[in-house]
Design an enzyme around this catalytic site. Structure first.
Site, short mmCIF file in Angstrom:
data_model
loop_
_atom_site.label_atom_id
_atom_site.label_comp_id
_atom_site.label_asym_id
_atom_site.label_seq_id
_atom_site.Cartn_x
_atom_site.Cartn_y
_atom_site.Cartn_z
N GLU A 57 -6.84 9.41 -1.63
CA GLU A 57 -6.19 8.09 -1.75
C GLU A 57 -5.64 7.89 -3.15
O GLU A 57 -6.19 8.42 -4.12
CB GLU A 57 -7.23 6.99 -1.50
CG GLU A 57 -7.39 6.58 -0.05
CD GLU A 57 -6.33 5.58 0.41
OE1 GLU A 57 -5.24 5.51 -0.21
OE2 GLU A 57 -6.58 4.88 1.40
N ASP A 58 -4.59 7.10 -3.25
CA ASP A 58 -4.08 6.71 -4.56
C ASP A 58 -4.94 5.61 -5.16
O ASP A 58 -5.32 5.66 -6.32
CB ASP A 58 -2.61 6.26 -4.46
CG ASP A 58 -2.39 5.23 -3.35
OD1 ASP A 58 -3.30 5.02 -2.52
OD2 ASP A 58 -1.30 4.65 -3.30
N ASP A 118 -8.53 -0.78 -3.18
CA ASP A 118 -8.52 -2.14 -3.71
C ASP A 118 -9.62 -2.95 -3.00
O ASP A 118 -10.77 -2.91 -3.41
CB ASP A 118 -7.10 -2.70 -3.49
CG ASP A 118 -6.88 -4.07 -4.06
OD1 ASP A 118 -7.74 -4.56 -4.81
OD2 ASP A 118 -5.84 -4.69 -3.77
N PHE A 153 -2.61 -5.50 -10.70
CA PHE A 153 -1.64 -4.77 -9.91
C PHE A 153 -1.05 -3.63 -10.74
O PHE A 153 -0.60 -3.84 -11.86
CB PHE A 153 -0.51 -5.69 -9.43
CG PHE A 153 0.41 -5.02 -8.47
CD1 PHE A 153 0.06 -4.88 -7.13
CD2 PHE A 153 1.60 -4.47 -8.90
CE1 PHE A 153 0.90 -4.23 -6.23
CE2 PHE A 153 2.45 -3.81 -8.02
CZ PHE A 153 2.10 -3.69 -6.69
N ARG A 204 7.58 4.48 -7.70
CA ARG A 204 6.70 5.59 -7.29
C ARG A 204 6.96 6.84 -8.12
O ARG A 204 6.11 7.69 -8.27
CB ARG A 204 6.94 5.94 -5.82
CG ARG A 204 6.50 4.89 -4.83
CD ARG A 204 6.49 5.46 -3.41
NE ARG A 204 6.45 4.43 -2.39
CZ ARG A 204 5.35 3.83 -1.97
NH1 ARG A 204 4.18 4.15 -2.48
NH2 ARG A 204 5.40 2.91 -1.03
#
Ligand code: 5GP
Length: 184
Positions: A102-103, A106, A156, A169
């Protein structure tokens, strides 16, 4: 260093050099932990594509690779109104050792859904390797999160695969949204 994406300003948070060093260490740990296995790395698109590419280059044991995507659409047939589906998996995971890449984690809700779906395919084991984790945002403990690049505050972030409004990205480094004076 500050950058602007659409209406938002971002500050540099993690340089690619730091990400690369940490990724190398995660790779070493995975090579040891999966020494006698042939794991399947499953990247969650879109965000994980750069991290997966760098991580997999640090893996020197035999392994397989797959990508999945979580498609979500708003419907009226669940209590949350959101229906999620895991698409794109083309490997039989029965009795396999799975590492979800996963990046960012959250709230953890997406990951919980992925784990629930993949567990039904009866893998031998499942662990999660996430580049970023926001512990302050996680809604429940997820014991499968074994490998974490960086724990970050509840802010964020963008870059290195992560987007803001579809942009950013391609940034090599990771940036955090600047807090405007009214938010502090
Ligand atoms: P969850 O809240 O379910 O753990 O995260 C769901 C998804 O939201 C992540 O996979 C990621 O795509 C997106 N997300 C969560 N936090 C951030 C963030 O700080 N920046 C960006 N660009 N995406 C995020």
């Amino acid at each position: 260093m500050k950058i602007q994406i659409e209406d938002k300003e971002f500050d540099l948070m993690l340089e690619y050099d730091q990400i690369k060093k940490r990724t190398r260490l995660l790779g070493i740990q995975l090579n040891v932990d999966y020494e006698d296995k042939v794991p399947v790395f499953i990247g969650v698109l879109n965000g994980s594509f750069l991290f997966m590419a760098d991580l997999i280059k640090e893996i020197d044991i035999s392994c397989e690779l797959a990508f999945v995507k979580v498609s979500s659409y708003h419907g009226n047939d669940t209590s949350s109104g959101i229906v999620r589906e895991l698409i794109g998996l083309d490997i039989d995971l029965k009795n396999r050792d799975v590492i979800i890449v996963e990046d960012i984690v959250d709230t953890g809700l997406t990951l919980i859904h992925i784990l629930d779906t993949l567990k039904k395919l009866e893998p031998a084991s499942i662990n999660v390797c996430s580049l970023l984790l926001k512990p302050g945002s996680l809604q429940e403990d997820i014991e499968e999160i074994t490998y974490v690049g960086f724990e970050i505050p509840n802010e964020f972030v963008v870059g290195y695969g992560l987007d803001y409004k579809g942009l950013g990205r391609n940034l090599k480094d990771i940036y955090r949204a600047s807090t405007s004076p009214s938010e502090t």
